[in-house]
Design a protein around this motif. Structure first.
Motif, PDB file in Angstrom:
ATOM      1  N   TRP A 125     -28.541  32.244 -42.972  1.00 32.73           N
ATOM      2  CA  TRP A 125     -28.126  30.793 -43.226  1.00 32.73           C
ATOM      3  C   TRP A 125     -27.460  30.232 -42.051  1.00 32.73           C
ATOM      4  O   TRP A 125     -27.064  28.826 -42.209  1.00 32.73           O
ATOM      5  N   GLY A 126     -27.094  30.901 -41.033  1.00 34.06           N
ATOM      6  CA  GLY A 126     -26.497  30.445 -39.760  1.00 34.06           C
ATOM      7  C   GLY A 126     -25.385  30.974 -39.386  1.00 34.06           C
ATOM      8  O   GLY A 126     -25.056  32.292 -40.142  1.00 34.06           O
ATOM      9  N   MET A 127     -24.675  31.085 -38.346  1.00 38.36           N
ATOM     10  CA  MET A 127     -23.645  31.948 -37.720  1.00 38.36           C
ATOM     11  C   MET A 127     -22.369  31.767 -38.680  1.00 38.36           C
ATOM     12  O   MET A 127     -21.882  30.482 -38.482  1.00 38.36           O
ATOM     13  N   GLN A 185     -26.519  24.706 -46.632  1.00 37.13           N
ATOM     14  CA  GLN A 185     -25.947  25.820 -45.731  1.00 37.13           C
ATOM     15  C   GLN A 185     -24.788  25.455 -45.073  1.00 37.13           C
ATOM     16  O   GLN A 185     -24.158  26.429 -44.864  1.00 37.13           O
ATOM     17  N   SER A 186     -24.284  24.255 -44.940  1.00 35.25           N
ATOM     18  CA  SER A 186     -23.041  23.999 -44.508  1.00 35.25           C
ATOM     19  C   SER A 186     -21.866  24.422 -45.396  1.00 35.25           C
ATOM     20  O   SER A 186     -20.903  24.867 -45.055  1.00 35.25           O
ATOM     21  N   GLU A 196     -29.121  21.109 -44.645  1.00 36.65           N
ATOM     22  CA  GLU A 196     -28.012  21.008 -43.957  1.00 36.65           C
ATOM     23  C   GLU A 196     -26.745  20.995 -45.071  1.00 36.65           C
ATOM     24  O   GLU A 196     -25.706  21.597 -44.937  1.00 36.65           O
ATOM     25  N   GLY A 229     -26.813  36.680 -41.350  1.00 38.95           N
ATOM     26  CA  GLY A 229     -26.826  35.551 -40.634  1.00 38.95           C
ATOM     27  C   GLY A 229     -28.242  34.556 -41.075  1.00 38.95           C
ATOM     28  O   GLY A 229     -28.210  33.772 -40.293  1.00 38.95           O
ATOM     29  N   ARG A 287     -21.719  28.261 -44.542  1.00 38.73           N
ATOM     30  CA  ARG A 287     -21.394  28.743 -43.188  1.00 38.73           C
ATOM     31  C   ARG A 287     -20.356  27.905 -42.600  1.00 38.73           C
ATOM     32  O   ARG A 287     -19.629  28.242 -41.715  1.00 38.73           O
ATOM     33  N   GLU A 288     -20.306  26.500 -42.750  1.00 41.47           N
ATOM     34  CA  GLU A 288     -19.821  25.560 -41.669  1.00 41.47           C
ATOM     35  C   GLU A 288     -19.721  24.277 -42.689  1.00 41.47           C
ATOM     36  O   GLU A 288     -20.131  24.152 -43.562  1.00 41.47           O
TER      37      GLU A 288
END
Length: 626
Positions: A338-340, A165-166, A162, A336, A169-170
């Motif tokens: 790694w996530g949206m 990846q954050s 997390e 995507g 993407r976020e």
């Protein structure tokens, strides 16, 4: 091979320079008459844009283009990995490398088939790197202390996954009150601006206001802003870094004109030897490989220390663990993964600075590529499509999660002048090779085992060339003018001073609006934006003639005639799209559609004060190829 392609009995024209032995002319007039013929013979292309070499030559030259771009493409994920907290996660680093190669191959195929249609390779861009690093350097994105300790990192734990990846993407859940910062989504949204500028035909109007005094600080500050990262990597072992630099310089500068005999085979000569200028074509890869091998030998014979606190430890080649064993043989990157992705204003405005710089570079690359590949000057519709397709490439890079965008590679444009092969089929082959390499996980895993000092040495050479390439744009301006000296000097100094101060005082910008604070903080810590902004404003507001500003020289270099039948053959859309769709009278109003032959569509730079970032005249002088 066609008999016309053979020269002096050499079957591999693309790799061989012709030698001309003749009697000394009796007088100066005869000598002057022979010189143009000799230069024309030396500059003769083996294959033009629309010609197709034999399949084996396509593979050989396609591999060469892939390896020429290798250094620039692989450097980007290696730099980003530290800010993404991936310094000790080599398996994920290999996934990033695979992804950027895969997307670069896709974008290359799009550009050659539907874009500008010139033999120009696409790859990751350093213009996106500076704003990305500024984005990730904000306080809420500092890597946790435990992620910097190899003994505390568990790469398979959900918490660690997390963390990195954050950053793609976020934002972290603990920092949502600060607003969201997304690298992946910011690249995708910023790329929409490039798509709009390209397909709407606004690139010509936009570049009327861009001159060498804007380009020079913008490009130079890309390299200068990365001196700290390069120095830290090289400082892990200065001896290995110096060795890497020395080998790359030796190959690229001192030995570049020395051919190396290599085995070859054809139906007529069977097995024989041919001369290839290996040092000129692959200096970065060859230099890194030699240093890498030396580090391996020093590691095996226990010359390098095994204590993590000892100097020289990071030059070992066994620090990455069993990354080759962990990496899968086959891995298909997908959007995507790694996530949206999501978006924030700060990220979008920061990446826009890189988008603008990338567009400026690419338009100049199109003209240089056309000349070196024997194609007519690119008309407006081809340039519009090229810029628009590059925007689509950046959109794809954001969707796949490379952490970067894509742009045209000037190193590969220069390679066209070396090989004398301008066929776009070679670049198509290179695109397919990059896609294949991106799907073989163990290939990318090998690259992650490169010792840190070797990477630092490569950065020294690569970023130094980028700085010099930017400064070389000043050759078109009058540098005896106090006006120009002030504009360039002030832009460079502010481009270093302001980002440094804002970086050291992150809490100094407080407007009361969190989102606005983030936008200003990202922009003001991006050196290329600050320097380019001041260069743009001062160059367009301080009184000065176009000749003094260098605009006249750039414009004269690109004054070309309208469309010809030959340009229609080169730049028309493939698969009969142009003849079926682009023949109606109303198509002339669509900026990216080919115009019928004989229409005076001109090109970007004829009727406007267009400033191209690079020309074929600049390439030999600046020699940005390593």
């Amino acid at each position: 091979m066609d008999p016309e392609k053979e020269l002096n009995g050499l079957d591999n024209y693309a790799f061989t320079k012709s030698e001309h032995l003749c009697e000394i002319p009796a007088d100066d007039s005869e000598r002057k008459q022979q010189l143009p013929d000799r230069e024309a013979e030396q500059n003769k292309l083996a294959y033009s844009v629309t010609e197709v070499p034999p399949w084996y030559l396509c593979i050989i030259l396609g591999t060469q283009h892939y390896l020429t771009a290798f250094g620039g493409i692989i450097a980007i994920p290696l730099i980003l990995s530290k800010e993404l907290c991936l310094e000790h996660d080599t398996l994920t680093q290999s996934h990033l490398i695979s992804t950027i190669f895969f997307v670069s191959g896709l974008c290359t195929l799009l550009q050659v088939t539907l874009g500008v249609r010139l033999p120009i390779l696409q790859g990751g861009t350093f213009t996106f790197l500076a704003p990305s690093l500024a984005l990730l350097s904000m306080p809420q994105w500092k890597c946790p202390a435990w992620s910097q300790n190899a003994n505390l990192v568990n790469t398979s734990s959900p918490e660690y996954i997390e963390v990195w990846q954050s950053r793609i993407r976020e934002c972290s859940r603990l920092n949502r009150h600060l607003g969201t910062i997304w690298l992946q989504g910011s690249i995708m949204v910023a790329s929409c601006f490039q798509i709009f500028v390209g397909f709407s035909g606004l690139i010509g109007l936009f570049m009327r206001f861009i001159g060498p005094l804007t380009i020079a600080p913008t490009i130079s500050l890309i390299g200068l802003s990365l001196f700290d990262s390069s120095g830290n990597d090289a400082g892990k072992h200065w001896g290995i870094s110096a060795l890497t630099v020395s080998i790359i310089v030796l190959f690229s500068q001192y030995l570049r004109h020395i051919p190396v005999p290599m085995p070859a085979y054809n139906k007529t000569k069977k097995f024989h030897s041919t001369k290839i200028y290996v040092f000129q074509i692959l200096p970065v890869l060859a230099g890194m490989t030699v240093s890498w091998l030396i580090c391996y030998i020093l590691t095996e014979y226990k010359v390098l220390p095994s204590d993590p606190e000892a100097y020289g430890y990071w030059a070992r080649t066994d620090l990455k663990g069993d990354v080759l064993g962990q990496a899968p043989w086959f891995r298909f990157p997908y959007p995507g993964q790694w996530g949206m992705p999501t978006v924030s204003p700060a990220g979008v405005f920061g990446i826009l600075a890189g988008v603008i710089s990338s567009m400026i570079e690419s338009v100049g690359d199109y003209h240089a590529c056309a000349r070196l590949s024997g194609a007519p000057p690119p008309p407006k519709h081809a340039i519009n499509r090229g810029v628009g397709i590059e925007g689509i490439g950046c959109l794809m890079a954001g969707a796949w999660g490379t952490g970067n965008g894509t742009t045209s590679y000037s190193e590969n444009v220069g390679a066209l002048g070396i090989t004398k092969v301008g066929s776009r089929m070679v670049i198509v082959t290179s695109g397919f090779l990059m896609i294949c390499m991106g799907m073989f996980g163990k290939v990318a895993a090998i690259f992650t085992t490169i010792p840190t000092p070797v990477i630092g040495g490569m950065f020294f050479v690569m970023f130094g060339v980028i700085i010099a390439a930017g400064i070389s744009n000043l050759q078109y301006t009058d540098m005896n003018s106090s006006r120009n000296i002030f504009v360039f000097g002030f832009s460079m100094f502010t481009g270093m001073a302001i980002p440094n101060w804002v970086f050291n005082h992150p809490g100094a910008i407080v407007t009361g609006v969190t989102e606005l604070d983030q936008v200003l903080r990202v922009l003001l810590t991006t050196s290329m934006f600050v320097g380019g902004f001041f260069g743009f404003v001062l160059d367009n507001t301080i009184p000065g003639s176009k000749k003094e500003r260098g605009i006249v020289v750039w414009k004269e270099a690109h004054q070309q005639s309208g469309e010809t039948l030959e340009s229609e053959e080169v730049y028309s859309l493939p698969f009969g799209i142009g003849s079926r769709i682009c023949t109606a009278s109303w198509v002339r109003y669509i900026p990216f559609c080919p115009k019928p032959a004989g229409t005076d569509s001109g090109n970007v730079g004829n009727n406007e004060d267009t400033i191209m970032e690079k020309t074929d005249q600049a390439l030999p002088n600046r020699d940005t190829r390593l």
